[in-house]
Motif scaffolding. Structure first.
Motif, PDB file in Angstrom:
ATOM      1  N   ALA A 121     -19.379   4.718  19.820  1.00 36.51           N
ATOM      2  CA  ALA A 121     -19.176   3.614  20.443  1.00 36.51           C
ATOM      3  C   ALA A 121     -20.252   3.303  21.311  1.00 36.51           C
ATOM      4  O   ALA A 121     -20.514   4.154  22.355  1.00 36.51           O
ATOM      5  N   ASP A 122     -21.174   2.250  21.295  1.00 33.11           N
ATOM      6  CA  ASP A 122     -22.323   1.953  22.251  1.00 33.11           C
ATOM      7  C   ASP A 122     -22.193   0.549  22.387  1.00 33.11           C
ATOM      8  O   ASP A 122     -22.090  -0.412  21.901  1.00 33.11           O
ATOM      9  N   LYS A 123     -22.220   0.321  24.033  1.00 28.17           N
ATOM     10  CA  LYS A 123     -21.917  -0.868  24.493  1.00 28.17           C
ATOM     11  C   LYS A 123     -23.377  -1.607  24.510  1.00 28.17           C
ATOM     12  O   LYS A 123     -24.431  -1.152  25.386  1.00 28.17           O
ATOM     13  N   LYS A 124     -23.591  -2.548  23.912  1.00 31.72           N
ATOM     14  CA  LYS A 124     -24.903  -3.465  23.957  1.00 31.72           C
ATOM     15  C   LYS A 124     -24.576  -4.647  24.771  1.00 31.72           C
ATOM     16  O   LYS A 124     -23.368  -5.029  24.812  1.00 31.72           O
ATOM     17  N   GLU A 125     -25.732  -5.423  25.114  1.00 35.35           N
ATOM     18  CA  GLU A 125     -25.547  -6.868  25.819  1.00 35.35           C
ATOM     19  C   GLU A 125     -24.680  -7.554  24.822  1.00 35.35           C
ATOM     20  O   GLU A 125     -24.153  -8.588  25.164  1.00 35.35           O
ATOM     21  N   SER A 126     -24.966  -7.440  23.673  1.00 37.39           N
ATOM     22  CA  SER A 126     -24.429  -8.410  22.518  1.00 37.39           C
ATOM     23  C   SER A 126     -22.958  -8.171  22.153  1.00 37.39           C
ATOM     24  O   SER A 126     -22.365  -8.746  21.422  1.00 37.39           O
ATOM     25  N   GLY A 127     -22.544  -6.868  22.737  1.00 37.87           N
ATOM     26  CA  GLY A 127     -21.067  -6.501  22.201  1.00 37.87           C
ATOM     27  C   GLY A 127     -21.075  -4.987  22.015  1.00 37.87           C
ATOM     28  O   GLY A 127     -22.273  -4.424  22.208  1.00 37.87           O
ATOM     29  N   MET A 128     -20.020  -4.487  21.424  1.00 34.93           N
ATOM     30  CA  MET A 128     -19.900  -3.002  21.049  1.00 34.93           C
ATOM     31  C   MET A 128     -20.393  -2.832  19.834  1.00 34.93           C
ATOM     32  O   MET A 128     -20.238  -3.764  18.684  1.00 34.93           O
ATOM     33  N   LEU A 129     -21.163  -1.940  19.552  1.00 38.72           N
ATOM     34  CA  LEU A 129     -21.480  -1.398  18.511  1.00 38.72           C
ATOM     35  C   LEU A 129     -20.900   0.082  17.989  1.00 38.72           C
ATOM     36  O   LEU A 129     -20.938   1.114  18.631  1.00 38.72           O
ATOM     37  N   TYR A 147     -24.323   4.741   9.360  1.00 35.19           N
ATOM     38  CA  TYR A 147     -24.255   3.056   9.365  1.00 35.19           C
ATOM     39  C   TYR A 147     -23.017   2.616  10.256  1.00 35.19           C
ATOM     40  O   TYR A 147     -22.160   3.361  10.968  1.00 35.19           O
ATOM     41  N   GLU A 148     -23.182   1.488  10.665  1.00 37.30           N
ATOM     42  CA  GLU A 148     -21.926   0.941  11.241  1.00 37.30           C
ATOM     43  C   GLU A 148     -20.794   0.868  10.591  1.00 37.30           C
ATOM     44  O   GLU A 148     -20.713   0.948   9.408  1.00 37.30           O
ATOM     45  N   THR A 149     -19.762   0.913  11.549  1.00 33.39           N
ATOM     46  CA  THR A 149     -18.338   1.084  11.012  1.00 33.39           C
ATOM     47  C   THR A 149     -17.437   0.207  11.980  1.00 33.39           C
ATOM     48  O   THR A 149     -18.297  -0.187  12.786  1.00 33.39           O
ATOM     49  N   LYS A 150     -16.222   0.279  11.525  1.00 34.10           N
ATOM     50  CA  LYS A 150     -15.207  -0.251  12.696  1.00 34.10           C
ATOM     51  C   LYS A 150     -14.134   0.665  12.929  1.00 34.10           C
ATOM     52  O   LYS A 150     -13.895   1.454  12.106  1.00 34.10           O
ATOM     53  N   PRO A 151     -13.449   0.556  14.503  1.00 38.55           N
ATOM     54  CA  PRO A 151     -12.617   1.683  14.631  1.00 38.55           C
ATOM     55  C   PRO A 151     -11.348   1.848  13.687  1.00 38.55           C
ATOM     56  O   PRO A 151     -10.909   2.923  13.511  1.00 38.55           O
ATOM     57  N   GLU A 152     -11.020   0.967  12.896  1.00 35.93           N
ATOM     58  CA  GLU A 152      -9.847   0.931  12.021  1.00 35.93           C
ATOM     59  C   GLU A 152     -10.214   1.098  10.801  1.00 35.93           C
ATOM     60  O   GLU A 152      -9.218   1.393  10.043  1.00 35.93           O
TER      61      GLU A 152
END
Length: 62
Positions: free
Chosen positions: A16-24, A32-37
């Motif tokens: 999990a990486d906090k970006k200015e635009s939100g969490m990544l 690649y990107e995923t979601k916690p669930e």
């Protein structure tokens, strides 16, 4: 019925990486990107999740 711990957020590869635009959220194993669930078959639980699963199996968690 017990808790279902199987989700990306409980995997050793989840980042999990906090970006200015939100969490990544991303999977370092898959790259690649995923979601916690989300759930994938390559899931490897974090050590504290393994302990919770063990306790649940022994009937200590509900």
């Amino acid at each position: 019925m017990g808790k279902d711990f199987h989700a990306c957020a409980t995997c050793i590869h989840f980042e999990a990486d906090k970006k200015e635009s939100g969490m990544l959220y991303r999977c370092s194993r898959l790259g690649y990107e995923t979601k916690p669930e989300y759930k994938f078959s390559c899931w490897e639980p974090k050590p504290h999740i393994k302990e919770l699963m063990k306790k649940q199996k022994e009937g200590e968690l509900s």
